[in-house]
Design an enzyme around this catalytic site. Structure first.
Site, PDB file in Angstrom:
ATOM      1  N   ASP A 136      42.349  44.560  33.550  1.00 25.58           N
ATOM      2  CA  ASP A 136      41.946  44.040  34.852  1.00 25.58           C
ATOM      3  C   ASP A 136      41.953  42.521  34.769  1.00 25.58           C
ATOM      4  O   ASP A 136      41.180  41.920  34.013  1.00 25.58           O
ATOM      5  CB  ASP A 136      40.546  44.546  35.230  1.00 25.58           C
ATOM      6  CG  ASP A 136      40.085  44.005  36.576  1.00 25.58           C
ATOM      7  OD1 ASP A 136      40.722  44.342  37.591  1.00 25.58           O
ATOM      8  OD2 ASP A 136      39.099  43.236  36.599  1.00 25.58           O
ATOM      9  N   GLU A 168      47.548  45.975  37.400  1.00 26.30           N
ATOM     10  CA  GLU A 168      47.640  46.126  38.849  1.00 26.30           C
ATOM     11  C   GLU A 168      48.739  45.223  39.388  1.00 26.30           C
ATOM     12  O   GLU A 168      48.984  44.134  38.843  1.00 26.30           O
ATOM     13  CB  GLU A 168      46.297  45.751  39.486  1.00 26.30           C
ATOM     14  CG  GLU A 168      46.240  45.965  40.986  1.00 26.30           C
ATOM     15  CD  GLU A 168      44.898  45.578  41.570  1.00 26.30           C
ATOM     16  OE1 GLU A 168      44.730  45.728  42.795  1.00 26.30           O
ATOM     17  OE2 GLU A 168      44.033  45.108  40.809  1.00 26.30           O
ATOM     18  N   ASP A 206      34.420  44.670  36.587  1.00 30.98           N
ATOM     19  CA  ASP A 206      35.722  44.526  35.933  1.00 30.98           C
ATOM     20  C   ASP A 206      36.017  45.684  34.983  1.00 30.98           C
ATOM     21  O   ASP A 206      37.149  46.178  34.930  1.00 30.98           O
ATOM     22  CB  ASP A 206      35.782  43.200  35.182  1.00 30.98           C
ATOM     23  CG  ASP A 206      35.656  42.007  36.124  1.00 30.98           C
ATOM     24  OD1 ASP A 206      35.973  42.166  37.314  1.00 30.98           O
ATOM     25  OD2 ASP A 206      35.248  40.923  35.662  1.00 30.98           O
TER      26      ASP A 206
END
Length: 466
Positions: free
Chosen positions: A247, A331, A422
């Site tokens: 992340d 992501e 997170d």
């Protein structure tokens, strides 16, 4: 009803050739009219090899530096003239001019008396500048970039690319991978600091000479190298590949699914006071003076230090992640959208957010993960940007409400689990990434390996190809 506008007609055939020859001054192809046409032979890449760039610093002599500065200026001039020629041909005459026509125009420029100084620079280097222009137009036509702009002396990068016919390489038999490089139009080899050897027995395919704003000279050497994949990494006691969810953030640069955090270096904030002091000194200096140039170089050296530290940190981080894991999940961040201009209410806060995102260099981190996974036999899974990794509970998979950026912990209303923002996002990314990974792996025929990059938005195409 208003009058319908007709699209401008593009000239082709003999009419277009007449405009190119008589109006634009582009010579015809008389040189090859009597020669039978032969298809171009493309360079065949050896199977299992990868294109790799080695970057070295070198120290030119005064004569070499002068010749390279002239080369930079000639490349910039040819690029701008090619851009002006192509724009004029289309806007005024509706004639399409490509790379071949600009190369023939370059021959005329080199023969003209007023631009005869172009003959002091290697024609291969100038043709490469036109090839870069062709690539810029290709990206524009594909709608992946804006229309090409003119290069300027003080804003554009000083760079020149030499193809194989533009330099001479002599390898040292006593030290494989190290040798002498002599550029076209130069008599003595470059004084290169060989920090590491090139692949033994390989002749460089292309060289790019650059000079940064701090006055440092660099040589980028493109070679084809056989890179051995790393041994696969499995979970202890099972045949499952080891996966990690990453992340990316601003409080911590990277948070892993096990809770490990990689600190944000915040290099711009660390050197903000020094940069402000140097900028004040620069604005006190008279424009065009030597003292102003000295102040500018001090700022350039500090920015170069920041870039070097950031690049080295990201290189070490991505190498460690690729070595320790078989599948890496991130992501699909819309970095361009996140860096939208700071206007209106809250523009100061948005400007600081943009600076923090730029300082984090997410794009460079993802770029390094991409090519290192392809090199070393790993898989990078890019989860869709609309996947609710932050809002979803990693324990019961219940989707919660939207969370403000300031909220660092939250409690699931369904199961009562307390999540760090997170870490929870990294766990959700890992689980979703492994779902996509097994979906692609199950669709592959026997003997096929998993592709190095699996992107959720391109998953239907990957499954059809498989």
């Amino acid at each position: 009803m208003g009058e319908s506008r007709e699209k401008p007609v593009r000239l082709t055939g003999a009419e277009a050739e007449y405009v190119k020859r008589e109006t634009l001054g582009i010579a015809g192809r008389r040189k090859h009219h009597d020669r039978p046409a032969t298809p171009l032979k493309q360079r065949v890449t050896e199977r299992g090899t990868q294109s790799r760039v080695y970057r070295f610093r070198f120290y030119p002599t005064a004569e070499q530096a002068g010749q390279l500065q002239q080369t930079f200026g000639a490349c910039r001039w040819v690029y701008n003239e090619g851009l002006a020629l192509r724009s004029k041909a289309w806007e005024k005459h509706r004639v399409s001019v490509g790379f071949a026509e600009t190369c023939r125009a370059l021959t005329g420029w080199r023969r003209a008396a007023e631009t005869s100084w172009l003959r002091e620079v290697s024609s291969a280097v100038l043709q490469q500048a036109l090839r870069n222009l062709e690539g810029a137009f290709s990206r524009f036509f594909k709608k992946t970039a804006k229309h090409p702009k003119r290069k300027t002396k003080h804003r554009s990068r000083d760079s020149a690319t030499y193809v194989r016919t533009g330099f001479r390489w002599v390898e040292d038999p006593e030290h494989p991978g190290i040798g002498m490089i002599t550029l076209a139009k130069q008599t003595s080899p470059l004084n290169v600091r060989w920090s590491r050897p090139l692949p033994s027995g390989q002749v460089p395919l292309k060289l790019t000479v650059t000079r940064d704003r701090a006055g440092r000279w660099y040589l980028a050497v493109l070679v084809e190298e056989r890179i051995e994949p790393l041994p696969p990494v499995f979970l202890p006691g099972s045949g499952q590949p080891k996966a990690v969810g990453l992340d990316l953030g601003l409080k911590a640069l990277v948070t892993l699914d096990d809770g490990t955090e990689v600190a944000h270096p915040r290099l711009l904030a660390k050197h903000a006071a020094e940069l402000a002091r140097l900028q004040r000194q620069l604005h006190r200096k008279k424009k065009g003076s030597r003292n102003r140039e000295k102040a500018r170089k001090r700022i350039a050296r500090l920015y170069a230090l920041i870039s070097d530290v950031r690049r080295d940190m990201l290189d070490q981080l991505t190498t460690r992640l690729v070595r320790e894991n078989q599948v890496l999940v991130v992501e699909d961040l819309p970095i361009t959208n996140l860096l939208r201009p700071a206007v209106g209410t809250g523009r100061k806060r948005k400007a600081k957010l943009n600076q923090a995102i730029t300082d984090a260099a997410w794009g460079e981190l993802l770029r390094q993960l991409r090519y290192k996974c392809a090199w070393y036999g790993r898989t990078l899974v890019i989860v869709d940007r609309f996947f609710p990794s932050t809002r979803r509970c990693s324990s019961c998979h219940t989707k919660g409400p939207r969370l403000d950026v300031s909220v660092r912990e939250w409690t699931c209303a369904h199961c009562g689990a307390v999540h760090g923002r997170d870490k929870n996002a990294a766990v959700n990314l890992r689980d979703e990434g492994m779902r996509l990974y097994w979906l692609v792996a199950a669709a592959l025929p026997p003997g096929r390996v998993t592709p190095p990059v699996i992107k959720a938005s391109e998953l239907p195409e990957i499954l059809v190809t498989s």
